[in-house]
Design an enzyme around this catalytic site. Structure first.
Site, PDB file in Angstrom:
ATOM      1  N   HIS A 199      -5.863   5.880   8.727  1.00 58.06           N
ATOM      2  CA  HIS A 199      -5.944   4.530   8.329  1.00 58.06           C
ATOM      3  C   HIS A 199      -7.084   4.528   7.224  1.00 58.06           C
ATOM      4  O   HIS A 199      -8.247   5.120   7.586  1.00 58.06           O
ATOM      5  CB  HIS A 199      -6.058   3.593   9.333  1.00 58.06           C
ATOM      6  CG  HIS A 199      -6.299   2.215   9.054  1.00 58.06           C
ATOM      7  ND1 HIS A 199      -7.434   1.604   9.474  1.00 58.06           N
ATOM      8  CD2 HIS A 199      -5.615   1.415   8.187  1.00 58.06           C
ATOM      9  CE1 HIS A 199      -7.307   0.103   8.979  1.00 58.06           C
ATOM     10  NE2 HIS A 199      -6.133   0.205   8.320  1.00 58.06           N
ATOM     11  N   ASP A 227      -6.058   2.177   0.535  1.00 57.05           N
ATOM     12  CA  ASP A 227      -5.909   0.808  -0.129  1.00 57.05           C
ATOM     13  C   ASP A 227      -6.132   0.865  -1.473  1.00 57.05           C
ATOM     14  O   ASP A 227      -6.715   1.672  -2.167  1.00 57.05           O
ATOM     15  CB  ASP A 227      -7.145  -0.087   0.432  1.00 57.05           C
ATOM     16  CG  ASP A 227      -6.940  -0.078   2.021  1.00 57.05           C
ATOM     17  OD1 ASP A 227      -6.056  -0.720   2.535  1.00 57.05           O
ATOM     18  OD2 ASP A 227      -7.800   0.351   2.564  1.00 57.05           O
ATOM     19  N   HIS A 245     -11.019  -1.213   0.274  1.00 55.59           N
ATOM     20  CA  HIS A 245     -10.557  -1.985   1.404  1.00 55.59           C
ATOM     21  C   HIS A 245     -11.485  -3.275   1.380  1.00 55.59           C
ATOM     22  O   HIS A 245     -11.214  -4.475   1.017  1.00 55.59           O
ATOM     23  CB  HIS A 245     -10.533  -1.686   2.783  1.00 55.59           C
ATOM     24  CG  HIS A 245      -9.905  -2.526   3.612  1.00 55.59           C
ATOM     25  ND1 HIS A 245     -10.469  -3.672   3.869  1.00 55.59           N
ATOM     26  CD2 HIS A 245      -8.782  -2.412   4.296  1.00 55.59           C
ATOM     27  CE1 HIS A 245      -9.934  -4.198   5.091  1.00 55.59           C
ATOM     28  NE2 HIS A 245      -8.833  -3.719   5.002  1.00 55.59           N
ATOM     29  N   ASP A 293      -1.353   0.985   0.251  1.00 50.75           N
ATOM     30  CA  ASP A 293      -1.523  -0.268   0.910  1.00 50.75           C
ATOM     31  C   ASP A 293      -1.829  -1.182  -0.184  1.00 50.75           C
ATOM     32  O   ASP A 293      -3.086  -1.387  -0.759  1.00 50.75           O
ATOM     33  CB  ASP A 293      -2.488  -0.619   2.111  1.00 50.75           C
ATOM     34  CG  ASP A 293      -2.766  -1.754   2.586  1.00 50.75           C
ATOM     35  OD1 ASP A 293      -2.204  -2.845   1.844  1.00 50.75           O
ATOM     36  OD2 ASP A 293      -3.063  -2.020   3.597  1.00 50.75           O
ATOM     37  N   GLU A 325      -3.042   6.653   4.705  1.00 50.25           N
ATOM     38  CA  GLU A 325      -3.162   5.314   4.032  1.00 50.25           C
ATOM     39  C   GLU A 325      -4.042   4.864   3.297  1.00 50.25           C
ATOM     40  O   GLU A 325      -5.189   5.122   3.674  1.00 50.25           O
ATOM     41  CB  GLU A 325      -2.751   4.137   5.268  1.00 50.25           C
ATOM     42  CG  GLU A 325      -2.561   2.910   4.648  1.00 50.25           C
ATOM     43  CD  GLU A 325      -3.793   1.592   4.977  1.00 50.25           C
ATOM     44  OE1 GLU A 325      -3.238   0.572   4.915  1.00 50.25           O
ATOM     45  OE2 GLU A 325      -4.798   2.160   5.241  1.00 50.25           O
TER      46      GLU A 325
END
EC number: 4.6.1.-
Length: 273
Positions: A5, A27, A41, A85, A25
């Site tokens: 993440h 951002d 993020h 994301d 993942e």
């Protein structure tokens, strides 16, 4: 798929894969003209994490390309899936198509190396807002007009807003999407969330009329919540601690039923027992 993440700095790619992630993942923030700008993020983010690591998006793509190109000194054979994301909340709804086009061009140039031995990972475009479904059509249009429609074989989709499953199906219909669908469900690790909607997504995946190919749950950092998610039948778990998920997968209850996905496992195919 053990999904690391919030991997937003190039150095974190090695860190998360070395802990057991076969997927990451990342951002993606956009500027006011809908150009993908940073892998960032920002505050707030998950408990226990630094929220402010970042790279310029195109530089991150180059680092990611090295990590997923066989023969490169930075290559990781087991890194097979990347979820972007897409932080489209900063955009107007009518910019979604432009964002998709610009994202496709960035990936084509900096990740896929214009179709010439680029990175090999599968890519999931994760969109937080159903109203931004035109990001998908814009992305596809740009790859087609740049002469590389075949790269769409490597691209899948996710709407990450925890919307009603029927509403998500409707957005895909509008976008002309008929496959390559991952469905996320989850909440920040600072809060608890039940598995009701995950179970609905899994039921859709396993029904003959469903639109979902894979289901993933986020963000899971504890052994018991990992077991609960596996018991619910998910295909992927997003985590800040890939080693925790890997440990649980090694427990006797799960070892026989689950294994870590490799490059040969098609992420767009629904797994049939």
């Amino acid at each position: 798929w053990i999904m690391g993440h919030m991997v937003n700095a190039i150095a974190q790619i090695d860190e998360f894969v070395n802990l057991g992630a076969n997927s990451i993942e990342t951002d993606v923030s956009f500027d006011s003209s809908a150009n993908p700008e940073y892998t960032y993020h920002g505050v707030p983010c998950d408990c226990g994490r630094t929220c402010t690591k970042w790279e310029h998006f195109n530089e991150f793509l180059k680092g990611l390309r090295k990590a997923t190109t066989p023969g490169d000194s930075k290559y990781h054979e087991k890194l097979v899936l990347v979820v972007f994301d897409l932080k489209t909340g900063s955009l107007y709804d009518n910019q979604a198509s432009d964002a998709g086009k610009k994202l496709a061009k960035s990936l084509l140039q900096n990740y896929w190396n214009n179709g010439n031995n680029g990175g090999r990972a599968y890519i999931v475009l994760s969109i937080p807002n159903l109203a931004h479904y035109k990001l998908i059509t814009g992305f596809k249009e740009a790859l087609t007009s740049e002469g590389h429609p075949e790269l769409m074989d490597k691209v899948g989709y996710d709407f990450s807003g925890n919307d009603d499953i029927g509403d998500v199906a409707n957005a895909y219909k509008k976008a002309g999407v008929t496959g390559h669908v991952w469905q996320s469900d989850g909440i920040t690790n600072c809060l608890l969330r039940g598995l009701d909607r995950v179970r609905k997504a899994v039921a859709n995946r396993d029904s003959s009329s469903g639109y979902i190919n894979k289901v993933y749950y986020w963000t899971v950092d504890k052994r018991q919540s990992t077991r609960d998610a596996l018991d619910a039948g998910v295909d992927g778990i997003m985590t800040n601690y890939p080693d925790v998920i890997a440990d649980v997968l090694n427990e006797s209850a799960y070892k026989a039923k689950f294994r870590i996905a490799s490059y040969d496992d098609n992420p767009w195919e629904t797994f049939k027992n």
